[in-house]
Design a protein around this motif. Structure first.
Motif, mmCIF file in Angstrom:
data_model
loop_
_atom_site.group_PDB
_atom_site.id
_atom_site.type_symbol
_atom_site.label_atom_id
_atom_site.label_comp_id
_atom_site.label_asym_id
_atom_site.label_seq_id
_atom_site.Cartn_x
_atom_site.Cartn_y
_atom_site.Cartn_z
ATOM 1 N N ARG A 1 0.816 -1.212 0.000
ATOM 2 C CA ARG A 1 0.000 0.000 0.000
ATOM 3 C C ARG A 1 0.849 1.260 0.000
ATOM 4 O O ARG A 1 0.481 2.276 -0.579
ATOM 5 N N ARG A 2 1.990 1.206 0.683
ATOM 6 C CA ARG A 2 2.771 2.416 0.930
ATOM 7 C C ARG A 2 3.841 2.686 -0.116
ATOM 8 O O ARG A 2 4.428 3.760 -0.129
ATOM 9 N N ILE A 3 4.141 1.710 -0.971
ATOM 10 C CA ILE A 3 5.168 1.896 -1.997
ATOM 11 C C ILE A 3 4.496 1.810 -3.360
ATOM 12 O O ILE A 3 3.947 0.782 -3.732
ATOM 13 N N ARG A 4 4.527 2.909 -4.072
ATOM 14 C CA ARG A 4 3.883 2.974 -5.374
ATOM 15 C C ARG A 4 4.886 3.345 -6.454
ATOM 16 O O ARG A 4 5.800 4.137 -6.225
ATOM 17 N N VAL A 5 4.708 2.778 -7.637
ATOM 18 C CA VAL A 5 5.544 3.107 -8.793
ATOM 19 C C VAL A 5 4.619 3.589 -9.900
ATOM 20 O O VAL A 5 3.709 2.870 -10.324
ATOM 21 N N THR A 6 4.837 4.817 -10.362
ATOM 22 C CA THR A 6 4.014 5.397 -11.417
ATOM 23 C C THR A 6 4.847 5.567 -12.681
ATOM 24 O O THR A 6 5.924 6.165 -12.639
ATOM 25 N N THR A 7 4.374 5.015 -13.778
ATOM 26 C CA THR A 7 5.106 5.124 -15.042
ATOM 27 C C THR A 7 4.489 6.221 -15.898
ATOM 28 O O THR A 7 3.320 6.574 -15.751
ATOM 29 N N LEU A 8 5.290 6.754 -16.813
ATOM 30 C CA LEU A 8 4.847 7.834 -17.692
ATOM 31 C C LEU A 8 5.238 7.498 -19.127
ATOM 32 O O LEU A 8 6.386 7.134 -19.389
ATOM 33 N N ALA A 9 4.301 7.610 -20.030
ATOM 34 C CA ALA A 9 4.541 7.375 -21.460
ATOM 35 C C ALA A 9 5.106 5.977 -21.716
ATOM 36 O O ALA A 9 5.975 5.796 -22.566
ATOM 37 N N ARG A 10 4.593 4.993 -20.974
ATOM 38 C CA ARG A 10 5.047 3.624 -21.185
ATOM 39 C C ARG A 10 4.390 3.051 -22.439
ATOM 40 O O ARG A 10 3.205 3.203 -22.666
ATOM 41 N N ARG A 11 5.212 2.361 -23.252
ATOM 42 C CA ARG A 11 4.719 1.723 -24.461
ATOM 43 C C ARG A 11 4.685 0.212 -24.239
ATOM 44 O O ARG A 11 5.641 -0.364 -23.726
ATOM 45 N N ASN A 12 3.605 -0.422 -24.632
ATOM 46 C CA ASN A 12 3.412 -1.850 -24.361
ATOM 47 C C ASN A 12 4.300 -2.718 -25.242
ATOM 48 O O ASN A 12 4.472 -2.459 -26.439
ATOM 49 N N THR A 13 4.856 -3.761 -24.621
ATOM 50 C CA THR A 13 5.646 -4.753 -25.336
ATOM 51 C C THR A 13 4.884 -6.075 -25.334
ATOM 52 O O THR A 13 4.512 -6.553 -24.262
ATOM 53 N N PRO A 14 4.610 -6.671 -26.499
ATOM 54 C CA PRO A 14 3.908 -7.958 -26.515
ATOM 55 C C PRO A 14 4.651 -9.007 -25.693
ATOM 56 O O PRO A 14 5.856 -9.185 -25.846
ATOM 57 N N THR A 15 3.938 -9.695 -24.817
ATOM 58 C CA THR A 15 4.567 -10.667 -23.920
ATOM 59 C C THR A 15 5.303 -11.750 -24.692
ATOM 60 O O THR A 15 6.409 -12.153 -24.322
ATOM 61 N N LYS A 16 4.699 -12.230 -25.789
ATOM 62 C CA LYS A 16 5.326 -13.327 -26.532
ATOM 63 C C LYS A 16 6.676 -12.908 -27.107
ATOM 64 O O LYS A 16 7.616 -13.704 -27.139
ATOM 65 N N PHE A 17 6.803 -11.661 -27.568
ATOM 66 C CA PHE A 17 8.084 -11.193 -28.085
ATOM 67 C C PHE A 17 9.111 -11.088 -26.967
ATOM 68 O O PHE A 17 10.288 -11.428 -27.141
ATOM 69 N N PHE A 18 8.671 -10.587 -25.817
ATOM 70 C CA PHE A 18 9.577 -10.425 -24.685
ATOM 71 C C PHE A 18 10.149 -11.786 -24.278
ATOM 72 O O PHE A 18 11.350 -11.917 -24.012
ATOM 73 N N VAL B 1 12.722 -13.028 -26.898
ATOM 74 C CA VAL B 1 13.953 -12.241 -26.802
ATOM 75 C C VAL B 1 14.736 -12.634 -25.558
ATOM 76 O O VAL B 1 15.955 -12.822 -25.612
ATOM 77 N N ALA B 2 14.046 -12.770 -24.426
ATOM 78 C CA ALA B 2 14.719 -13.128 -23.178
ATOM 79 C C ALA B 2 15.365 -14.506 -23.301
ATOM 80 O O ALA B 2 16.489 -14.730 -22.827
ATOM 81 N N HIS B 3 14.671 -15.447 -23.959
ATOM 82 C CA HIS B 3 15.230 -16.787 -24.141
ATOM 83 C C HIS B 3 16.473 -16.737 -25.024
ATOM 84 O O HIS B 3 17.504 -17.337 -24.696
ATOM 85 N N GLY B 4 16.387 -16.020 -26.143
ATOM 86 C CA GLY B 4 17.545 -15.904 -27.025
ATOM 87 C C GLY B 4 18.711 -15.214 -26.343
ATOM 88 O O GLY B 4 19.878 -15.579 -26.537
ATOM 89 N N LEU B 5 18.404 -14.220 -25.522
ATOM 90 C CA LEU B 5 19.433 -13.472 -24.806
ATOM 91 C C LEU B 5 20.211 -14.378 -23.858
ATOM 92 O O LEU B 5 21.447 -14.361 -23.827
ATOM 93 N N LEU B 6 19.492 -15.179 -23.074
ATOM 94 C CA LEU B 6 20.135 -16.017 -22.068
ATOM 95 C C LEU B 6 20.704 -17.311 -22.661
ATOM 96 O O LEU B 6 21.718 -17.815 -22.172
ATOM 97 N N ALA B 7 20.054 -17.831 -23.703
ATOM 98 C CA ALA B 7 20.536 -19.056 -24.343
ATOM 99 C C ALA B 7 21.643 -18.759 -25.343
ATOM 100 O O ALA B 7 22.232 -19.689 -25.892
ATOM 101 N N ARG B 8 21.916 -17.462 -25.566
ATOM 102 C CA ARG B 8 22.937 -17.000 -26.512
ATOM 103 C C ARG B 8 22.650 -17.517 -27.922
ATOM 104 O O ARG B 8 23.483 -18.133 -28.586
ATOM 105 N N LYS B 9 21.415 -17.222 -28.398
ATOM 106 C CA LYS B 9 20.989 -17.561 -29.748
ATOM 107 C C LYS B 9 20.653 -16.286 -30.517
ATOM 108 O O LYS B 9 20.234 -15.283 -29.941
ATOM 109 N N ARG B 10 20.823 -16.334 -31.827
ATOM 110 C CA ARG B 10 20.480 -15.185 -32.667
ATOM 111 C C ARG B 10 18.964 -15.092 -32.849
ATOM 112 O O ARG B 10 18.236 -16.072 -32.685
#
Length: 323
Positions: free
Chosen positions: A129-146, A149-158
Protein backbone atom coordinates in the motif's frame (compact mmCIF):
# COMPACT_ATOMS: atom_id res chain seq x y z
CA UNK A 1 24.72 -16.98 20.17
CA UNK A 2 21.65 -15.11 18.87
CA UNK A 3 18.69 -16.78 17.15
CA UNK A 4 19.95 -16.24 13.60
CA UNK A 5 23.26 -17.88 14.51
CA UNK A 6 21.36 -20.79 16.05
CA UNK A 7 19.38 -21.21 12.84
CA UNK A 8 22.59 -21.44 10.84
CA UNK A 9 23.99 -23.88 13.37
CA UNK A 10 20.88 -26.07 13.23
CA UNK A 11 21.02 -26.15 9.45
CA UNK A 12 24.74 -26.99 9.42
CA UNK A 13 24.34 -29.77 11.99
CA UNK A 14 21.52 -31.37 10.00
CA UNK A 15 23.39 -31.04 6.70
CA UNK A 16 26.67 -32.40 8.05
CA UNK A 17 25.36 -35.27 10.21
CA UNK A 18 22.07 -36.15 8.49
CA UNK A 19 20.65 -37.12 11.92
CA UNK A 20 20.82 -35.02 15.10
CA UNK A 21 19.28 -35.89 18.47
CA UNK A 22 17.57 -33.41 20.76
CA UNK A 23 20.34 -33.76 23.35
CA UNK A 24 23.01 -32.99 20.73
CA UNK A 25 21.15 -29.80 19.76
CA UNK A 26 20.74 -28.68 23.36
CA UNK A 27 24.40 -29.29 24.19
CA UNK A 28 25.97 -27.61 21.15
CA UNK A 29 23.52 -24.70 20.98
CA UNK A 30 23.65 -24.20 24.77
CA UNK A 31 19.93 -23.53 25.03
CA UNK A 32 17.00 -24.87 27.00
CA UNK A 33 14.57 -27.44 25.71
CA UNK A 34 11.83 -24.75 25.54
CA UNK A 35 14.04 -22.42 23.43
CA UNK A 36 14.91 -25.27 21.08
CA UNK A 37 11.22 -26.08 20.71
CA UNK A 38 10.46 -22.45 19.78
CA UNK A 39 13.33 -22.36 17.28
CA UNK A 40 12.15 -25.56 15.68
CA UNK A 41 8.59 -24.28 15.44
CA UNK A 42 9.77 -21.03 13.81
CA UNK A 43 11.95 -22.88 11.29
CA UNK A 44 9.15 -25.21 10.30
CA UNK A 45 6.15 -22.86 10.32
CA UNK A 46 7.62 -19.53 9.32
CA UNK A 47 10.51 -20.53 7.07
CA UNK A 48 9.12 -23.78 5.70
CA UNK A 49 12.23 -25.71 6.71
CA UNK A 50 11.73 -29.47 6.00
CA UNK A 51 12.92 -30.63 9.44
CA UNK A 52 11.27 -33.89 10.55
CA UNK A 53 11.51 -36.23 13.51
CA UNK A 54 12.53 -39.78 12.59
CA UNK A 55 10.98 -42.12 15.15
CA UNK A 56 13.01 -45.16 14.07
CA UNK A 57 16.35 -43.36 14.30
CA UNK A 58 15.43 -41.20 17.29
CA UNK A 59 16.55 -37.86 15.89
CA UNK A 60 15.86 -34.96 13.54
CA UNK A 61 16.53 -35.10 9.81
CA UNK A 62 16.08 -32.91 6.75
CA UNK A 63 13.29 -34.41 4.69
CA UNK A 64 14.06 -35.14 1.07
CA UNK A 65 11.58 -33.12 -1.03
CA UNK A 66 11.77 -33.88 -4.80
CA UNK A 67 12.92 -30.93 -6.89
CA UNK A 68 14.17 -28.85 -3.94
CA UNK A 69 17.76 -28.12 -2.98
CA UNK A 70 18.19 -28.56 0.76
CA UNK A 71 21.71 -27.13 0.93
CA UNK A 72 20.34 -24.09 2.80
CA UNK A 73 17.22 -23.29 4.75
CA UNK A 74 15.22 -20.53 3.04
CA UNK A 75 15.26 -17.01 4.38
CA UNK A 76 17.87 -17.43 7.11
CA UNK A 77 20.16 -14.74 5.75
CA UNK A 78 17.52 -11.99 5.93
CA UNK A 79 16.48 -10.00 8.96
CA UNK A 80 13.14 -8.18 9.10
CA UNK A 81 14.56 -4.87 7.87
CA UNK A 82 16.22 -6.60 4.91
CA UNK A 83 12.97 -8.40 4.06
CA UNK A 84 11.12 -5.07 3.98
CA UNK A 85 13.83 -3.66 1.73
CA UNK A 86 13.62 -6.61 -0.65
CA UNK A 87 9.83 -6.43 -0.75
CA UNK A 88 10.21 -2.77 -1.68
CA UNK A 89 12.40 -3.77 -4.62
CA UNK A 90 9.82 -6.37 -5.68
CA UNK A 91 7.17 -3.64 -5.63
CA UNK A 92 9.40 -1.66 -8.00
CA UNK A 93 9.70 -4.70 -10.25
CA UNK A 94 5.94 -5.08 -10.28
CA UNK A 95 5.66 -1.42 -11.23
CA UNK A 96 7.95 -1.76 -14.24
CA UNK A 97 6.46 -5.12 -15.24
CA UNK A 98 2.70 -4.45 -15.41
CA UNK A 99 2.11 -7.14 -18.01
CA UNK A 100 3.60 -9.85 -15.77
CA UNK A 101 6.59 -10.55 -18.02
CA UNK A 102 8.78 -11.55 -15.09
CA UNK A 103 6.02 -12.12 -12.56
CA UNK A 104 6.35 -15.91 -12.61
CA UNK A 105 9.94 -15.58 -11.43
CA UNK A 106 9.29 -12.84 -8.85
CA UNK A 107 6.05 -14.11 -7.28
CA UNK A 108 7.48 -17.21 -5.51
CA UNK A 109 10.10 -15.00 -3.85
CA UNK A 110 7.48 -12.48 -2.88
CA UNK A 111 5.20 -15.13 -1.37
CA UNK A 112 8.02 -16.51 0.79
CA UNK A 113 8.99 -13.05 1.99
CA UNK A 114 5.40 -12.18 2.79
CA UNK A 115 5.18 -15.32 4.92
CA UNK A 116 8.27 -14.23 6.84
CA UNK A 117 6.61 -10.90 7.58
CA UNK A 118 3.33 -12.32 8.84
CA UNK A 119 4.18 -11.69 12.48
CA UNK A 120 6.35 -8.62 11.98
CA UNK A 121 5.57 -5.00 12.73
CA UNK A 122 4.63 -4.23 9.11
CA UNK A 123 2.53 -6.54 6.99
CA UNK A 124 3.30 -7.28 3.34
CA UNK A 125 -0.02 -5.61 2.48
CA UNK A 126 1.18 -2.44 4.22
CA UNK A 127 4.39 -2.47 2.16
CA UNK A 128 2.34 -2.85 -1.01
CA UNK A 129 0.00 0.00 0.00
CA UNK A 130 2.77 2.42 0.93
CA UNK A 131 5.17 1.90 -2.00
CA UNK A 132 3.88 2.97 -5.37
CA UNK A 133 5.54 3.11 -8.79
CA UNK A 134 4.01 5.40 -11.42
CA UNK A 135 5.11 5.12 -15.04
CA UNK A 136 4.85 7.83 -17.69
CA UNK A 137 4.54 7.37 -21.46
CA UNK A 138 5.05 3.62 -21.18
CA UNK A 139 4.72 1.72 -24.46
CA UNK A 140 3.41 -1.85 -24.36
CA UNK A 141 5.65 -4.75 -25.34
CA UNK A 142 3.91 -7.96 -26.51
CA UNK A 143 4.57 -10.67 -23.92
CA UNK A 144 5.33 -13.33 -26.53
CA UNK A 145 8.08 -11.19 -28.08
CA UNK A 146 9.58 -10.43 -24.69
CA UNK A 147 9.76 -14.14 -23.83
CA UNK A 148 11.44 -15.07 -27.13
CA UNK A 149 13.95 -12.24 -26.80
CA UNK A 150 14.72 -13.13 -23.18
CA UNK A 151 15.23 -16.79 -24.14
CA UNK A 152 17.55 -15.90 -27.03
CA UNK A 153 19.43 -13.47 -24.81
CA UNK A 154 20.14 -16.02 -22.07
CA UNK A 155 20.54 -19.06 -24.34
CA UNK A 156 22.94 -17.00 -26.51
CA UNK A 157 20.99 -17.56 -29.75
CA UNK A 158 20.48 -15.18 -32.67
CA UNK A 159 17.12 -13.64 -33.46
CA UNK A 160 15.40 -12.69 -36.70
CA UNK A 161 13.37 -9.54 -36.11
CA UNK A 162 11.09 -7.24 -38.06
CA UNK A 163 11.67 -3.74 -36.70
CA UNK A 164 9.59 -0.63 -37.21
CA UNK A 165 11.77 2.46 -37.55
CA UNK A 166 9.79 5.48 -36.40
CA UNK A 167 12.41 7.87 -37.73
CA UNK A 168 11.90 6.81 -41.37
CA UNK A 169 8.50 5.07 -40.95
CA UNK A 170 9.83 1.82 -42.47
CA UNK A 171 9.92 -1.88 -41.58
CA UNK A 172 13.29 -3.67 -41.82
CA UNK A 173 14.33 -7.31 -41.43
CA UNK A 174 17.35 -7.81 -39.17
CA UNK A 175 19.40 -10.76 -37.95
CA UNK A 176 20.75 -9.84 -34.55
CA UNK A 177 22.76 -11.24 -31.64
CA UNK A 178 21.03 -10.00 -28.47
CA UNK A 179 23.39 -8.59 -25.83
CA UNK A 180 21.21 -7.21 -23.02
CA UNK A 181 17.74 -5.93 -22.14
CA UNK A 182 17.60 -2.39 -20.78
CA UNK A 183 14.74 -0.75 -18.88
CA UNK A 184 15.04 2.96 -19.57
CA UNK A 185 12.53 5.73 -18.91
CA UNK A 186 9.62 3.33 -18.37
CA UNK A 187 10.27 1.34 -21.55
CA UNK A 188 12.24 -1.76 -22.57
CA UNK A 189 15.07 -1.70 -25.11
CA UNK A 190 17.23 -4.43 -26.62
CA UNK A 191 20.94 -3.84 -27.17
CA UNK A 192 22.12 -6.15 -29.93
CA UNK A 193 24.79 -6.73 -32.55
CA UNK A 194 23.12 -6.27 -35.94
CA UNK A 195 24.59 -8.65 -38.52
CA UNK A 196 23.03 -6.67 -41.37
CA UNK A 197 24.79 -3.45 -40.33
CA UNK A 198 27.80 -5.18 -38.74
CA UNK A 199 27.47 -2.89 -35.73
CA UNK A 200 25.81 -2.48 -32.34
CA UNK A 201 22.25 -1.18 -32.34
CA UNK A 202 19.52 -0.46 -29.80
CA UNK A 203 15.95 -1.52 -30.62
CA UNK A 204 12.80 -0.47 -28.80
CA UNK A 205 11.03 -3.65 -27.71
CA UNK A 206 7.66 -2.09 -28.51
CA UNK A 207 8.85 -1.47 -32.10
CA UNK A 208 9.29 -5.19 -32.83
CA UNK A 209 6.68 -6.45 -35.29
CA UNK A 210 7.96 -10.06 -35.39
CA UNK A 211 10.61 -12.11 -33.57
CA UNK A 212 11.94 -15.57 -34.46
CA UNK A 213 14.51 -17.59 -32.54
CA UNK A 214 17.28 -18.87 -34.82
CA UNK A 215 19.35 -21.99 -34.32
CA UNK A 216 22.58 -20.02 -34.62
CA UNK A 217 24.98 -19.08 -31.81
CA UNK A 218 24.89 -15.40 -30.92
CA UNK A 219 27.96 -13.21 -31.11
CA UNK A 220 28.90 -11.94 -27.65
CA UNK A 221 30.33 -8.47 -27.13
CA UNK A 222 32.49 -7.68 -24.10
CA UNK A 223 30.73 -5.66 -21.42
CA UNK A 224 33.39 -2.95 -21.56
CA UNK A 225 32.84 -2.55 -25.30
CA UNK A 226 29.07 -2.37 -24.81
CA UNK A 227 29.45 0.39 -22.23
CA UNK A 228 31.91 2.33 -24.39
CA UNK A 229 29.64 2.18 -27.43
CA UNK A 230 26.18 2.42 -25.88
CA UNK A 231 26.56 4.28 -22.60
CA UNK A 232 29.22 6.91 -23.17
CA UNK A 233 26.87 9.31 -25.00
CA UNK A 234 23.67 10.91 -23.77
CA UNK A 235 20.53 8.82 -23.32
CA UNK A 236 19.58 5.72 -25.25
CA UNK A 237 21.28 6.65 -28.54
CA UNK A 238 24.64 5.00 -29.24
CA UNK A 239 27.83 6.49 -30.59
CA UNK A 240 31.45 7.05 -29.66
CA UNK A 241 31.98 10.42 -31.38
CA UNK A 242 31.06 12.86 -28.64
CA UNK A 243 30.46 16.54 -28.33
CA UNK A 244 29.99 18.40 -25.07
CA UNK A 245 26.69 20.19 -24.53
CA UNK A 246 26.97 23.21 -22.24
CA UNK A 247 23.65 24.18 -20.67
CA UNK A 248 22.95 27.15 -18.39
CA UNK A 249 19.96 26.78 -16.07
CA UNK A 250 18.17 29.64 -14.35
CA UNK A 251 18.68 30.12 -10.57
CA UNK A 252 15.14 28.80 -10.03
CA UNK A 253 15.57 25.60 -12.10
CA UNK A 254 19.05 25.07 -10.68
CA UNK A 255 17.52 24.12 -7.34
CA UNK A 256 16.46 20.85 -9.01
CA UNK A 257 18.96 20.30 -11.82
CA UNK A 258 22.03 20.74 -9.59
CA UNK A 259 20.95 17.54 -7.80
CA UNK A 260 20.11 15.57 -10.96
CA UNK A 261 22.33 13.14 -12.85
CA UNK A 262 21.86 13.58 -16.59
CA UNK A 263 24.99 11.58 -17.44
CA UNK A 264 27.64 9.72 -15.39
CA UNK A 265 30.42 11.91 -16.85
CA UNK A 266 28.66 15.25 -16.45
CA UNK A 267 30.27 18.32 -14.90
CA UNK A 268 28.34 21.03 -13.11
CA UNK A 269 29.14 24.39 -11.56
CA UNK A 270 26.97 26.80 -9.56
CA UNK A 271 27.45 30.42 -10.65
CA UNK A 272 27.54 33.51 -8.43
CA UNK A 273 24.01 34.48 -9.46
CA UNK A 274 22.65 31.03 -8.52
CA UNK A 275 22.45 29.72 -12.07
CA UNK A 276 23.91 26.31 -12.88
CA UNK A 277 26.07 25.33 -15.86
CA UNK A 278 25.87 21.67 -16.81
CA UNK A 279 28.28 20.05 -19.27
CA UNK A 280 27.36 16.62 -20.66
CA UNK A 281 28.70 14.45 -23.52
CA UNK A 282 26.37 13.42 -26.34
CA UNK A 283 26.70 11.67 -29.69
CA UNK A 284 23.13 11.99 -30.99
CA UNK A 285 21.17 15.15 -30.25
CA UNK A 286 17.62 13.78 -30.62
CA UNK A 287 16.94 12.80 -27.03
CA UNK A 288 18.96 15.68 -25.63
CA UNK A 289 16.89 18.16 -27.66
CA UNK A 290 13.68 16.90 -26.06
CA UNK A 291 15.11 17.10 -22.55
CA UNK A 292 16.33 20.65 -23.14
CA UNK A 293 13.04 21.79 -24.64
CA UNK A 294 11.00 20.53 -21.69
CA UNK A 295 12.94 22.96 -19.46
CA UNK A 296 11.37 25.87 -21.37
CA UNK A 297 12.77 29.31 -20.63
CA UNK A 298 14.77 28.03 -17.65
CA UNK A 299 17.68 26.81 -19.77
CA UNK A 300 19.97 28.27 -22.44
CA UNK A 301 22.24 26.21 -24.68
CA UNK A 302 25.65 27.87 -24.57
CA UNK A 303 27.20 25.43 -27.02
CA UNK A 304 28.05 23.84 -29.30
CA UNK A 305 26.55 26.06 -31.99
CA UNK A 306 24.81 23.25 -33.98
CA UNK A 307 22.92 22.20 -30.84
CA UNK A 308 22.00 25.81 -30.06
CA UNK A 309 20.80 26.32 -33.64
CA UNK A 310 18.74 23.09 -33.49
CA UNK A 311 16.96 24.32 -30.34
CA UNK A 312 16.33 27.71 -31.96
CA UNK A 313 14.86 26.03 -35.06
CA UNK A 314 12.54 23.88 -32.94
CA UNK A 315 11.37 26.86 -30.90
CA UNK A 316 10.69 28.96 -34.00
CA UNK A 317 8.70 26.12 -35.57
CA UNK A 318 6.70 25.80 -32.35
CA UNK A 319 5.96 29.54 -32.29
CA UNK A 320 4.56 29.37 -35.82
CA UNK A 321 1.89 26.98 -34.56
CA UNK A 322 0.71 29.56 -32.02
CA UNK A 323 1.05 32.71 -34.19
Amino acid sequence: MDRTERFYKIQKMLSDRKLVTTEQFLKELEISRATFRRDLEYLRDRLGAPIAWDTDLGGYILQNIPGENLSALPGLWLNEFEIHSLLSVIELLRGIDPEGLIGSQVNPIRERLEKLLEKGDYSAREVSRRIRVTTLARRNTPTKFFEIVAHGLLARKRLQITHYGRQDNKLTEREISPQRLVYYRDNWYLDAFCHNKDDLRTFGMDALEAVTLLDKPAVSIEEADLRAELESGYGIFAGTKHQIAKLKFSPFRSRWVAKEVWHPDQKGEIQDDGSFILSIPYSDERELLLDILRQGADVEVLGPKPLRDAIKTRLMATMKIYD
